[in-house]
Design a protein around this motif. Structure first.
Motif, PDB file in Angstrom:
ATOM      1  N   GLU A   1       0.853  -1.197   0.000  1.00 20.13           N
ATOM      2  CA  GLU A   1       0.000   0.000   0.000  1.00 20.13           C
ATOM      3  C   GLU A   1       0.888   1.246   0.000  1.00 20.13           C
ATOM      4  O   GLU A   1       0.964   1.960   1.004  1.00 20.13           O
ATOM      5  CB  GLU A   1      -0.913  -0.026   1.230  1.00 20.13           C
ATOM      6  CG  GLU A   1      -1.795  -1.259   1.307  1.00 20.13           C
ATOM      7  CD  GLU A   1      -2.471  -1.431   2.670  1.00 20.13           C
ATOM      8  OE1 GLU A   1      -2.259  -0.605   3.585  1.00 20.13           O
ATOM      9  OE2 GLU A   1      -3.212  -2.416   2.802  1.00 20.13           O
ATOM     10  N   PRO A   2       1.568   1.523  -1.110  1.00 25.39           N
ATOM     11  CA  PRO A   2       2.533   2.638  -1.110  1.00 25.39           C
ATOM     12  C   PRO A   2       1.922   3.992  -0.777  1.00 25.39           C
ATOM     13  O   PRO A   2       2.577   4.824  -0.134  1.00 25.39           O
ATOM     14  CB  PRO A   2       3.120   2.612  -2.518  1.00 25.39           C
ATOM     15  CG  PRO A   2       2.184   1.787  -3.331  1.00 25.39           C
ATOM     16  CD  PRO A   2       1.492   0.863  -2.393  1.00 25.39           C
ATOM     17  N   ASP A   3       0.681   4.228  -1.173  1.00 21.37           N
ATOM     18  CA  ASP A   3       0.034   5.509  -0.877  1.00 21.37           C
ATOM     19  C   ASP A   3      -0.278   5.670   0.607  1.00 21.37           C
ATOM     20  O   ASP A   3      -0.562   6.776   1.066  1.00 21.37           O
ATOM     21  CB  ASP A   3      -1.250   5.670  -1.691  1.00 21.37           C
ATOM     22  CG  ASP A   3      -0.977   5.760  -3.187  1.00 21.37           C
ATOM     23  OD1 ASP A   3       0.167   6.102  -3.570  1.00 21.37           O
ATOM     24  OD2 ASP A   3      -1.901   5.475  -3.969  1.00 21.37           O
ATOM     25  N   ASN A   4      -0.217   4.574   1.349  1.00 18.64           N
ATOM     26  CA  ASN A   4      -0.521   4.588   2.775  1.00 18.64           C
ATOM     27  C   ASN A   4       0.712   4.847   3.648  1.00 18.64           C
ATOM     28  O   ASN A   4       0.593   4.937   4.867  1.00 18.64           O
ATOM     29  CB  ASN A   4      -1.178   3.254   3.165  1.00 18.64           C
ATOM     30  CG  ASN A   4      -1.910   3.332   4.477  1.00 18.64           C
ATOM     31  OD1 ASN A   4      -2.607   4.298   4.763  1.00 18.64           O
ATOM     32  ND2 ASN A   4      -1.749   2.297   5.286  1.00 18.64           N
ATOM     33  N   TRP A   5       1.895   4.977   3.035  1.00 16.74           N
ATOM     34  CA  TRP A   5       3.131   5.137   3.811  1.00 16.74           C
ATOM     35  C   TRP A   5       3.078   6.319   4.779  1.00 16.74           C
ATOM     36  O   TRP A   5       3.469   6.171   5.948  1.00 16.74           O
ATOM     37  CB  TRP A   5       4.343   5.219   2.892  1.00 16.74           C
ATOM     38  CG  TRP A   5       5.622   5.291   3.670  1.00 16.74           C
ATOM     39  CD1 TRP A   5       6.483   6.353   3.729  1.00 16.74           C
ATOM     40  CD2 TRP A   5       6.186   4.279   4.514  1.00 16.74           C
ATOM     41  NE1 TRP A   5       7.542   6.059   4.562  1.00 16.74           N
ATOM     42  CE2 TRP A   5       7.379   4.795   5.051  1.00 16.74           C
ATOM     43  CE3 TRP A   5       5.780   2.994   4.876  1.00 16.74           C
ATOM     44  CZ2 TRP A   5       8.183   4.076   5.930  1.00 16.74           C
ATOM     45  CZ3 TRP A   5       6.582   2.277   5.749  1.00 16.74           C
ATOM     46  CH2 TRP A   5       7.764   2.810   6.258  1.00 16.74           C
ATOM     47  N   PRO A   6       2.583   7.500   4.372  1.00 14.02           N
ATOM     48  CA  PRO A   6       2.487   8.600   5.342  1.00 14.02           C
ATOM     49  C   PRO A   6       1.630   8.239   6.566  1.00 14.02           C
ATOM     50  O   PRO A   6       1.943   8.636   7.694  1.00 14.02           O
ATOM     51  CB  PRO A   6       1.857   9.747   4.541  1.00 14.02           C
ATOM     52  CG  PRO A   6       2.231   9.451   3.126  1.00 14.02           C
ATOM     53  CD  PRO A   6       2.206   7.937   3.025  1.00 14.02           C
ATOM     54  N   HIS A   7       0.573   7.465   6.347  1.00  8.95           N
ATOM     55  CA  HIS A   7      -0.274   7.030   7.461  1.00  8.95           C
ATOM     56  C   HIS A   7       0.494   6.077   8.385  1.00  8.95           C
ATOM     57  O   HIS A   7       0.323   6.127   9.619  1.00  8.95           O
ATOM     58  CB  HIS A   7      -1.552   6.362   6.942  1.00  8.95           C
ATOM     59  CG  HIS A   7      -2.440   5.860   8.029  1.00  8.95           C
ATOM     60  ND1 HIS A   7      -3.120   6.696   8.885  1.00  8.95           N
ATOM     61  CD2 HIS A   7      -2.740   4.591   8.415  1.00  8.95           C
ATOM     62  CE1 HIS A   7      -3.803   5.961   9.756  1.00  8.95           C
ATOM     63  NE2 HIS A   7      -3.594   4.684   9.482  1.00  8.95           N
ATOM     64  N   VAL A   8       1.337   5.213   7.815  1.00  5.72           N
ATOM     65  CA  VAL A   8       2.170   4.313   8.629  1.00  5.72           C
ATOM     66  C   VAL A   8       3.052   5.141   9.557  1.00  5.72           C
ATOM     67  O   VAL A   8       3.138   4.874  10.763  1.00  5.72           O
ATOM     68  CB  VAL A   8       3.030   3.389   7.733  1.00  5.72           C
ATOM     69  CG1 VAL A   8       4.088   2.663   8.559  1.00  5.72           C
ATOM     70  CG2 VAL A   8       2.160   2.399   6.988  1.00  5.72           C
ATOM     71  N   LEU A   9       3.690   6.159   9.010  1.00  4.47           N
ATOM     72  CA  LEU A   9       4.586   7.006   9.812  1.00  4.47           C
ATOM     73  C   LEU A   9       3.807   7.766  10.886  1.00  4.47           C
ATOM     74  O   LEU A   9       4.253   7.875  12.034  1.00  4.47           O
ATOM     75  CB  LEU A   9       5.338   7.976   8.910  1.00  4.47           C
ATOM     76  CG  LEU A   9       6.267   7.330   7.887  1.00  4.47           C
ATOM     77  CD1 LEU A   9       6.911   8.394   7.017  1.00  4.47           C
ATOM     78  CD2 LEU A   9       7.308   6.447   8.549  1.00  4.47           C
ATOM     79  N   GLU A  10       2.638   8.262  10.535  1.00  2.00           N
ATOM     80  CA  GLU A  10       1.806   9.006  11.491  1.00  2.00           C
ATOM     81  C   GLU A  10       1.331   8.081  12.607  1.00  2.00           C
ATOM     82  O   GLU A  10       1.345   8.444  13.788  1.00  2.00           O
ATOM     83  CB  GLU A  10       0.620   9.633  10.748  1.00  2.00           C
ATOM     84  CG  GLU A  10      -0.262  10.531  11.604  1.00  2.00           C
ATOM     85  CD  GLU A  10      -1.365   9.776  12.334  1.00  2.00           C
ATOM     86  OE1 GLU A  10      -1.673  10.153  13.483  1.00  2.00           O
ATOM     87  OE2 GLU A  10      -1.897   8.795  11.783  1.00  2.00           O
ATOM     88  N   THR A  11       0.924   6.865  12.249  1.00  2.00           N
ATOM     89  CA  THR A  11       0.475   5.893  13.244  1.00  2.00           C
ATOM     90  C   THR A  11       1.605   5.547  14.194  1.00  2.00           C
ATOM     91  O   THR A  11       1.406   5.481  15.414  1.00  2.00           O
ATOM     92  CB  THR A  11      -0.068   4.618  12.559  1.00  2.00           C
ATOM     93  OG1 THR A  11      -1.171   4.987  11.737  1.00  2.00           O
ATOM     94  CG2 THR A  11      -0.497   3.571  13.576  1.00  2.00           C
ATOM     95  N   PHE A  12       2.798   5.340  13.650  1.00  2.03           N
ATOM     96  CA  PHE A  12       3.939   5.020  14.516  1.00  2.03           C
ATOM     97  C   PHE A  12       4.230   6.186  15.463  1.00  2.03           C
ATOM     98  O   PHE A  12       4.483   5.969  16.652  1.00  2.03           O
ATOM     99  CB  PHE A  12       5.189   4.674  13.693  1.00  2.03           C
ATOM    100  CG  PHE A  12       6.323   4.229  14.559  1.00  2.03           C
ATOM    101  CD1 PHE A  12       6.421   2.914  14.956  1.00  2.03           C
ATOM    102  CD2 PHE A  12       7.266   5.133  15.021  1.00  2.03           C
ATOM    103  CE1 PHE A  12       7.446   2.492  15.797  1.00  2.03           C
ATOM    104  CE2 PHE A  12       8.297   4.732  15.859  1.00  2.03           C
ATOM    105  CZ  PHE A  12       8.383   3.396  16.251  1.00  2.03           C
ATOM    106  N   ALA A  13       4.202   7.412  14.945  1.00  2.00           N
ATOM    107  CA  ALA A  13       4.474   8.590  15.780  1.00  2.00           C
ATOM    108  C   ALA A  13       3.443   8.703  16.910  1.00  2.00           C
ATOM    109  O   ALA A  13       3.781   9.074  18.035  1.00  2.00           O
ATOM    110  CB  ALA A  13       4.475   9.850  14.920  1.00  2.00           C
ATOM    111  N   ARG A  14       2.205   8.372  16.616  1.00  3.53           N
ATOM    112  CA  ARG A  14       1.119   8.519  17.588  1.00  3.53           C
ATOM    113  C   ARG A  14       1.058   7.356  18.575  1.00  3.53           C
ATOM    114  O   ARG A  14       0.865   7.562  19.778  1.00  3.53           O
ATOM    115  CB  ARG A  14      -0.205   8.650  16.835  1.00  3.53           C
ATOM    116  CG  ARG A  14      -1.386   9.073  17.672  1.00  3.53           C
ATOM    117  CD  ARG A  14      -2.618   9.475  16.860  1.00  3.53           C
ATOM    118  NE  ARG A  14      -2.816   8.789  15.597  1.00  3.53           N
ATOM    119  CZ  ARG A  14      -3.452   7.628  15.454  1.00  3.53           C
ATOM    120  NH1 ARG A  14      -3.938   7.009  16.500  1.00  3.53           N
ATOM    121  NH2 ARG A  14      -3.590   7.083  14.268  1.00  3.53           N
ATOM    122  N   LYS A  15       1.234   6.123  18.086  1.00  4.72           N
ATOM    123  CA  LYS A  15       1.020   4.936  18.917  1.00  4.72           C
ATOM    124  C   LYS A  15       2.293   4.183  19.305  1.00  4.72           C
ATOM    125  O   LYS A  15       2.247   3.273  20.129  1.00  4.72           O
ATOM    126  CB  LYS A  15       0.096   3.954  18.188  1.00  4.72           C
ATOM    127  CG  LYS A  15      -1.300   4.472  17.955  1.00  4.72           C
ATOM    128  CD  LYS A  15      -2.140   3.386  17.298  1.00  4.72           C
ATOM    129  CE  LYS A  15      -3.583   3.813  17.169  1.00  4.72           C
ATOM    130  NZ  LYS A  15      -4.405   2.749  16.563  1.00  4.72           N
TER     131      LYS A  15
END
Length: 147
Positions: A103-117
């Motif tokens: 899911e390459p378009d989801n990479w920013p969400h992966v980074l945001e999720t890691f930063a948050r959780k």
């Protein structure tokens, strides 16, 4: 990171990669390609052992997730959550595995999720090729976990 640096890292930290004679063939922004010769990975049929195909694909996928996290400045534990392999044809010689984000378009969400959780799921794909044809497909999830 250079291919030679990743290869040295894999060989130092995952001894199986030395036994399999895994080589890092290419690193790009959104893919990693690893290779392995037939001889140390051969089975009783004279083809590449299925476990070696799965290992090579898993390593290519893990390497991509590892490098993308590193480029983002994230130092974390990266572990396999789940994998699925489809074996399509026997490999009668050297093989290579190329990984890509599922899911390459989801990479920013992966980074945001890691930063948050402090944790995030990273779905990755890989195809294993022999002599220009796909012999196996990998789909897996990795978990990035804060240390």
């Amino acid at each position: 990171m250079l291919p030679s640096e990743l290869e040295a890292d894999l060989h130092a930290n995952i001894p199986l990669t030395r036994a399999m004679q895994v080589r890092v063939l290419d690193i790009a922004a959104d893919s990693v390609r690893l290779g392995a010769p037939l001889a140390p990975n051969i089975n009783h049929h004279g083809t590449v052992f299925g476990g070696s195909l799965a290992t090579l694909a898993t390593l290519a996928a893990w390497s991509l997730a590892h490098l993308k996290l590193r480029r983002a400045g994230i130092d974390c534990s990266l572990v396999v959550g789940a994998i699925h392999m489809d074996y399509l044809a026997p490999a009668e010689g050297d093989v290579s595995a190329r990984s890509s984000l599922a899911e390459p378009d989801n990479w920013p969400h992966v980074l945001e999720t890691f930063a948050r959780k402090g944790k995030a799921r990273i779905p990755v794909l890989a195809e294993v090729d022999h002599d220009g044809r796909c012999v196996a497909r990998f789909k897996g999830d990795f978990a990035a976990l804060a240390r």
